[in-house]
Scaffold this motif. Sequence first.
Motif, PDB file in Angstrom:
ATOM      1  N   GLN A   1       0.843  -1.205   0.000  1.00 46.54           N
ATOM      2  CA  GLN A   1       0.000   0.000   0.000  1.00 46.54           C
ATOM      3  C   GLN A   1       0.877   1.254   0.000  1.00 46.54           C
ATOM      4  OE1 GLN A   1      -2.600  -0.856   3.496  1.00 46.54           O
ATOM      5  NE2 GLN A   1      -4.113   0.201   2.211  1.00 46.54           N
ATOM      6  N   LEU A   2       1.894   1.250   0.839  1.00 50.98           N
ATOM      7  CA  LEU A   2       2.787   2.405   0.936  1.00 50.98           C
ATOM      8  C   LEU A   2       3.484   2.670  -0.389  1.00 50.98           C
ATOM      9  CD1 LEU A   2       4.228   4.592   2.650  1.00 50.98           C
ATOM     10  CD2 LEU A   2       5.974   2.858   3.142  1.00 50.98           C
ATOM     11  N   LEU A   3       4.043   1.631  -0.972  1.00 51.92           N
ATOM     12  CA  LEU A   3       4.763   1.814  -2.238  1.00 51.92           C
ATOM     13  C   LEU A   3       3.852   2.352  -3.330  1.00 51.92           C
ATOM     14  CD1 LEU A   3       7.089  -1.325  -2.294  1.00 51.92           C
ATOM     15  CD2 LEU A   3       7.668   1.025  -1.648  1.00 51.92           C
ATOM     16  N   ARG A   4       2.645   1.813  -3.422  1.00 55.02           N
ATOM     17  CA  ARG A   4       1.692   2.323  -4.427  1.00 55.02           C
ATOM     18  C   ARG A   4       1.349   3.786  -4.164  1.00 55.02           C
ATOM     19  NH1 ARG A   4      -1.987  -2.904  -4.425  1.00 55.02           N
ATOM     20  NH2 ARG A   4      -0.902  -4.072  -6.040  1.00 55.02           N
ATOM     21  N   ALA A   5       1.212   4.138  -2.910  1.00 53.27           N
ATOM     22  CA  ALA A   5       0.814   5.504  -2.556  1.00 53.27           C
ATOM     23  C   ALA A   5       1.934   6.522  -2.808  1.00 53.27           C
ATOM     24  CB  ALA A   5       0.396   5.555  -1.090  1.00 53.27           C
ATOM     25  N   ILE A   6       3.183   6.114  -2.622  1.00 52.07           N
ATOM     26  CA  ILE A   6       4.271   7.110  -2.725  1.00 52.07           C
ATOM     27  C   ILE A   6       4.769   7.325  -4.153  1.00 52.07           C
ATOM     28  CG2 ILE A   6       5.019   6.758  -0.346  1.00 52.07           C
ATOM     29  CD1 ILE A   6       7.404   5.121  -1.401  1.00 52.07           C
ATOM     30  N   VAL A   7       4.433   6.440  -5.088  1.00 52.30           N
ATOM     31  CA  VAL A   7       4.910   6.596  -6.469  1.00 52.30           C
ATOM     32  C   VAL A   7       4.547   7.957  -7.059  1.00 52.30           C
ATOM     33  CG1 VAL A   7       4.654   5.739  -8.842  1.00 52.30           C
ATOM     34  CG2 VAL A   7       5.185   4.157  -6.984  1.00 52.30           C
ATOM     35  N   PRO A   8       3.276   8.414  -6.969  1.00 55.58           N
ATOM     36  CA  PRO A   8       2.964   9.737  -7.528  1.00 55.58           C
ATOM     37  C   PRO A   8       3.772  10.867  -6.863  1.00 55.58           C
ATOM     38  CG  PRO A   8       0.942   8.517  -7.116  1.00 55.58           C
ATOM     39  CD  PRO A   8       2.062   7.743  -6.482  1.00 55.58           C
ATOM     40  N   ALA A   9       4.001  10.758  -5.564  1.00 55.21           N
ATOM     41  CA  ALA A   9       4.778  11.792  -4.869  1.00 55.21           C
ATOM     42  C   ALA A   9       6.223  11.778  -5.343  1.00 55.21           C
ATOM     43  CB  ALA A   9       4.708  11.569  -3.356  1.00 55.21           C
ATOM     44  N   ILE A  10       6.786  10.591  -5.484  1.00 53.63           N
ATOM     45  CA  ILE A  10       8.167  10.471  -5.969  1.00 53.63           C
ATOM     46  C   ILE A  10       8.273  11.084  -7.358  1.00 53.63           C
ATOM     47  CG2 ILE A  10       9.958   8.843  -6.696  1.00 53.63           C
ATOM     48  CD1 ILE A  10       8.822   6.894  -4.554  1.00 53.63           C
ATOM     49  N   ARG A  11       7.319  10.755  -8.217  1.00 58.92           N
ATOM     50  CA  ARG A  11       7.326  11.262  -9.592  1.00 58.92           C
ATOM     51  C   ARG A  11       7.271  12.797  -9.593  1.00 58.92           C
ATOM     52  NH1 ARG A  11       3.512   7.995 -11.608  1.00 58.92           N
ATOM     53  NH2 ARG A  11       5.037   6.456 -12.275  1.00 58.92           N
TER      54      ARG A  11
ATOM     55  N   VAL B   1      11.576  10.006 -19.365  1.00 60.83           N
ATOM     56  CA  VAL B   1      12.160   8.664 -19.243  1.00 60.83           C
ATOM     57  C   VAL B   1      13.081   8.609 -18.028  1.00 60.83           C
ATOM     58  CG1 VAL B   1      13.668   6.964 -20.353  1.00 60.83           C
ATOM     59  CG2 VAL B   1      11.968   8.191 -21.708  1.00 60.83           C
ATOM     60  N   LEU B   2      13.866   9.656 -17.855  1.00 62.29           N
ATOM     61  CA  LEU B   2      14.772   9.710 -16.708  1.00 62.29           C
ATOM     62  C   LEU B   2      13.982   9.815 -15.399  1.00 62.29           C
ATOM     63  CD1 LEU B   2      17.738   9.578 -16.002  1.00 62.29           C
ATOM     64  CD2 LEU B   2      17.860  12.060 -16.207  1.00 62.29           C
ATOM     65  N   VAL B   3      12.853  10.519 -15.431  1.00 57.38           N
ATOM     66  CA  VAL B   3      11.997  10.614 -14.240  1.00 57.38           C
ATOM     67  C   VAL B   3      11.554   9.214 -13.822  1.00 57.38           C
ATOM     68  CG1 VAL B   3       9.727  11.361 -13.384  1.00 57.38           C
ATOM     69  CG2 VAL B   3      11.189  12.984 -14.601  1.00 57.38           C
ATOM     70  N   GLU B   4      11.127   8.402 -14.788  1.00 60.57           N
ATOM     71  CA  GLU B   4      10.693   7.043 -14.470  1.00 60.57           C
ATOM     72  C   GLU B   4      11.850   6.201 -13.928  1.00 60.57           C
ATOM     73  OE1 GLU B   4       7.507   6.117 -14.177  1.00 60.57           O
ATOM     74  OE2 GLU B   4       7.182   8.218 -14.674  1.00 60.57           O
TER      75      GLU B   4
END
Length: 186
Positions: free
Chosen positions: A28-38, A49-52
Motif C-alpha cells: 500500500q505504501l509503495l503504491r501511494a508514494i509513487v505519484p509523490a516520488i514522480r 524517461v529519466l523521471v521514471e
Amino acid sequence: MDNGFARREEWPELMIKAQAGDRHAYTQLLRAIVPAIRTIARRQVSDSVLVEDVVQDVLLTVHRVRHTYDPGCPFLPWLMAITQARAIDALRHRGRNQRRETDAEEALSAIAVEDSSEHQDIQEQLTQILDKLPVRQRQIVEQIHLQEMTLAQAASRHNLTISAVKSLLHRAITNLRRMGANHDQS
C-alpha cells in the motif's frame, strides 16, 4: 484511502507496519508514494524517461533503507531526501555518459580521418619499398603477406612448387631487411 491509495497522513503508519514485516501495508505504501516520488523528481528532471528511472531507483532505495526510517520523524521529508539524491545521481550519470558518448564520437571521427591519411602514407611507403624488390619476389610478398594467400595458392598461381615460393619469400624478406638496414644508416 483515496482512489485505492493511502493518504499522506497514513504513510508513516504504513512504514512502521512495513518495518514490522506487514507486506500488505508495504505494498500500500509503495503504491501511494509513487505519484509523490514522480512529482518530486519532475522538479529536478525534465526528461520523462529519466523521471521514471528515478522513480524506480527511489523505490529500490526505499526498499533497501526502509529500516533507517525513524517513526518519530515525518515520513515525507525522508522520502524527499531520498528522491532528490537519486534525481541528482541520475542527472550526473546521464551527464557523464553524454560527455563520454560525444567525446567518443568526436574521437572516432578524428581517428578515422587520421587513419585514412596515415593509411595512405603507409601504403605509399610500402609500395615504394616493394617496388625495389625483383618482380617475382614482390608478387610473392604481396600475395602471401598482403592478400593473405596460402603458400599453395601462390605456388599454383605462379606454376611453382611450394618450396620455390618459400625460397622466393625468404629472399624477398632478406632483401627487405637489407634495405631497412641500409635505410637506417643513411
